[in-house]
Design a protein around this motif. Sequence first.
Motif, PDB file in Angstrom:
ATOM      1  N   ARG A   1      -6.100  12.702   8.269  1.00  0.00           N
ATOM      2  CA  ARG A   1      -5.017  11.798   7.894  1.00  0.00           C
ATOM      3  C   ARG A   1      -3.964  12.488   7.024  1.00  0.00           C
ATOM      4  O   ARG A   1      -2.758  12.309   7.251  1.00  0.00           O
TER       5      ARG A   1
ATOM      6  N   LYS B   1       6.453  -6.920   6.436  1.00  0.00           N
ATOM      7  CA  LYS B   1       7.626  -6.537   7.227  1.00  0.00           C
ATOM      8  C   LYS B   1       8.871  -6.241   6.412  1.00  0.00           C
ATOM      9  O   LYS B   1       9.903  -5.919   6.983  1.00  0.00           O
TER      10      LYS B   1
ATOM     11  N   TRP C   1      -1.009  10.346  12.031  1.00  0.00           N
ATOM     12  CA  TRP C   1      -0.808   9.436  10.899  1.00  0.00           C
ATOM     13  C   TRP C   1       0.008  10.106   9.794  1.00  0.00           C
ATOM     14  O   TRP C   1       1.032   9.603   9.355  1.00  0.00           O
TER      15      TRP C   1
ATOM     16  N   PHE D   1       1.697   6.697  16.676  1.00  0.00           N
ATOM     17  CA  PHE D   1       0.494   6.376  17.450  1.00  0.00           C
ATOM     18  C   PHE D   1       0.751   6.497  18.961  1.00  0.00           C
ATOM     19  O   PHE D   1      -0.128   6.223  19.757  1.00  0.00           O
TER      20      PHE D   1
ATOM     21  N   HIS E   1       7.180  -5.416  11.640  1.00  0.00           N
ATOM     22  CA  HIS E   1       5.774  -5.294  11.222  1.00  0.00           C
ATOM     23  C   HIS E   1       5.746  -4.633   9.849  1.00  0.00           C
ATOM     24  O   HIS E   1       6.804  -4.345   9.281  1.00  0.00           O
TER      25      HIS E   1
ATOM     26  N   ALA F   1       3.156   2.868  16.560  1.00  0.00           N
ATOM     27  CA  ALA F   1       3.198   2.578  15.126  1.00  0.00           C
ATOM     28  C   ALA F   1       3.347   3.876  14.341  1.00  0.00           C
ATOM     29  O   ALA F   1       2.791   4.910  14.717  1.00  0.00           O
TER      30      ALA F   1
ATOM     31  N   GLU G   1       7.939   4.583  20.029  1.00  0.00           N
ATOM     32  CA  GLU G   1       6.914   4.278  21.040  1.00  0.00           C
ATOM     33  C   GLU G   1       5.537   3.909  20.493  1.00  0.00           C
ATOM     34  O   GLU G   1       4.644   3.538  21.242  1.00  0.00           O
TER      35      GLU G   1
ATOM     36  N   LEU H   1       5.308  -0.100  11.189  1.00  0.00           N
ATOM     37  CA  LEU H   1       4.248  -0.238  12.194  1.00  0.00           C
ATOM     38  C   LEU H   1       4.771  -0.924  13.466  1.00  0.00           C
ATOM     39  O   LEU H   1       4.047  -1.061  14.437  1.00  0.00           O
TER      40      LEU H   1
ATOM     41  N   LEU I   1      -5.590  12.310  14.582  1.00  0.00           N
ATOM     42  CA  LEU I   1      -6.777  11.582  14.113  1.00  0.00           C
ATOM     43  C   LEU I   1      -8.057  11.954  14.863  1.00  0.00           C
ATOM     44  O   LEU I   1      -9.070  11.255  14.731  1.00  0.00           O
TER      45      LEU I   1
ATOM     46  N   VAL J   1       0.847  -1.205   0.000  1.00  0.00           N
ATOM     47  CA  VAL J   1       0.000   0.000   0.000  1.00  0.00           C
ATOM     48  C   VAL J   1       0.881   1.253   0.000  1.00  0.00           C
ATOM     49  O   VAL J   1       0.401   2.356  -0.235  1.00  0.00           O
TER      50      VAL J   1
ATOM     51  N   TRP K   1       3.995   0.800   5.660  1.00  0.00           N
ATOM     52  CA  TRP K   1       2.866   1.327   4.888  1.00  0.00           C
ATOM     53  C   TRP K   1       3.143   2.685   4.260  1.00  0.00           C
ATOM     54  O   TRP K   1       2.245   3.322   3.732  1.00  0.00           O
TER      55      TRP K   1
ATOM     56  N   ARG L   1       1.010   9.189  20.211  1.00  0.00           N
ATOM     57  CA  ARG L   1       0.481  10.546  20.427  1.00  0.00           C
ATOM     58  C   ARG L   1       1.627  11.522  20.647  1.00  0.00           C
ATOM     59  O   ARG L   1       1.593  12.350  21.567  1.00  0.00           O
TER      60      ARG L   1
ATOM     61  N   TRP M   1      -3.525   9.974  17.899  1.00  0.00           N
ATOM     62  CA  TRP M   1      -2.554   9.392  16.975  1.00  0.00           C
ATOM     63  C   TRP M   1      -2.249  10.370  15.833  1.00  0.00           C
ATOM     64  O   TRP M   1      -3.147  11.026  15.319  1.00  0.00           O
TER      65      TRP M   1
ATOM     66  N   HIS N   1       6.791   0.224  15.497  1.00  0.00           N
ATOM     67  CA  HIS N   1       7.133   1.278  16.458  1.00  0.00           C
ATOM     68  C   HIS N   1       8.566   1.791  16.299  1.00  0.00           C
ATOM     69  O   HIS N   1       9.059   2.483  17.178  1.00  0.00           O
TER      70      HIS N   1
END
Lengths: 297, 408
Positions: free
Chosen positions: B314, B170, B272, B248, B190, B231, B229, B208, B287, B153, B193, B250, B270, B210
């Motif tokens: 986003r 990954k 993005w 994510f 992970h 994703a 800390e 993702l 978000l 993606v 994206w 924050r 979060w 972290h």
Amino acid sequence: MWDLILNPFVTVITVLYSIFGNVVVAIIIFTILVRLLMYPLNIQQMRSSKAMQALQPELKKLQEKYKNDREKLAQEQMALYRQHGINPLGGCLPLLIQFPIWIGLYQAINHALAATPLQLIDLGGRFLVGGLDHLVPLNNVWLGMDLTQPPTPPTNPVFALALPLLVLVTTWVQSKLITPPTPSGEDGQPNQAAAMTQSMTTIMPIMMGFFSLSFSVGLSIYFVVSNLFTIAQYSLQGQADWRRLLRLKKPDGEGADTVSGTARPKKPADSPARPEKKAADKTTQPKSKTQRAKPAK
Amino acid sequence: MIPFPILRSNVLNIVKFLSRHRLIGAAILSVVLAAGCGPAPLGTSWAGLRVIGEEQHILVAFNDRLALVDPVDGKTVKLRNQEGEIRLDDQGNPRLWEIKQNANQFFAAPAPLDDGRLLAVTYNQVLYTIDLPTARVENGSGTPIPNHNGHIVADLLEGDGLVYAGLSSKNLLALDAEDLSVVWTAQTEHGIWSKPLLVDDVLYAASLDHYLYALDARTGDLLWKLDIEGAAPSAPAYANGRLYIGSFARKIFEISRQGQILNTYDTVDWVWGAPAVVDGILYAADLVGNVYALDTTDGLREIWRVKASEMSIRPTPLVAGDYVLVASRDQRLYWLKRSDGSMVMDNEGRPLLREMQGPIFSDILLIEPNEKTDIPGPYVIVSTLSPGQILVAYTLEQGRFLWTYSMQ
């Protein structure tokens, strides 16, 4: 509105994941928890169903008696339900109440696994307790399988195809166990509704197995656990008809259309169902395997 | 009209039937589940967008299609022969720059290669090389990426003869732009994206898992990785020798090129989209609809923070002129004042915002006038999830509607 169901479910799955560190364990425990919460509804539904079944002979009589007066028939039916303290909606309402919970359960697993950007964005803001952000996204690989993807290669290894098969088998076992005995008509043939139910016990497992080929592996696990829970529940309540499932020979004197074994609900002695049932049993006796085998010799 | 007792009788009969035949009820439930709650269809991401060439044609990758759109009129670009004449099909209609792959889905924006070709990749990792002037797919049914599972993606990134692709499985791959062979593979914990960031032969990739990774762009060797800390679904921004990324957790991080966290700023939710850094000011959104302006010369000090939308933002904020434009899932495009984040007012004294047909997740594009693009002033291009409004163009000033491009 839908978030009222979905957000708590997603939160619980994630909390379980934080405790056990494995998304499959989280799905299994979560499915069991939700099914346990729905247990009282299931019990009510089963009781109501049994009571309705016991009333069938009397209802049939009423239908015969008032076949040309539907208004009167409805009144008499309601009177009969009142007399026996049965709520005619009692068997169906719990099922309807469970619908949104089932769908919520299903959607929560989809959301928690968050396979795609849109699903992951949708996950934001669903947690009802703090401190879960660091868990996102959940680790969605288990035994080499990507839980967010269908079990078909190349996105998952070949052995993942065992899951749709498990869904099919457990759905079939569940269907066979919970299907009530097939009542016969006076000609000894299963009536239309019973035949339909019987065909559903074949069609539904195939349908679910087929769906599982396109659903994610995580959802297949949920289906399997859910089916196993139902099987265990019916077995523990003595409602599961293992004899019929394994196609064991019925004890002497029992017709093909009746269910033998421990699961068979006992009818009250004064119930008019008993003599009719016996009559039906007699008509269907020649259909047993031993009877059919004789002319061939 | 059906008398009530008869109606009640019929309803009761259905209820009785369902009560007695729970299996049929369960079958109905299965059908409901399958029909209404099936797996998310493949339309699971937003359009990948890219501005190509001096003409600033907009390359759109969405669902099963790639298309090149003229920013002047919002129409699909017409193919021309070597003499510059429009090519016609058998019916005499102009041939359009459009590629449809019924069996495949495109989410990632293709990468323009040095030799005038495009490299496109599908969700299922099939690579297509496309001759840009003729829209001809050179490798027929495509070239699958060998020995790698997962989906793509993330937009492709090209650089120095290599094309970098992040996979949901990954892996981060470097492909040879000539023969599409895999030059190196690096693994994270992970999915990846987002399009990586390439600065001075160092590739920065957010995962993702972290972590932010710094890799040698030629070899794929890991230079460092840093725990952020949470994703991180978007690439970092680079400005003044520093990296800026939200996650994510924050938080927005300011990171040195050696992989040390220099400063952090706590957001409400979060983050993005990648931050935008213009003139030393970092602009980012979260978000739950907050927009932030932070001073990067003063340890990410907050200059202003506004709640622009009630839903998620986003895309990366677009900073142009005196404006900060943000687009939200609430289907709106907002004009904010760059100075204090307040809403810009239109000529009639109302807040300047535009409503669309679908939620907006793709980054906002800015098309500026130049010698090859005959437009009177800067345009902003917004992409929605609605196929009827894949692209919408407005003037930057006052948000005057210009055109809509659909993919129906």
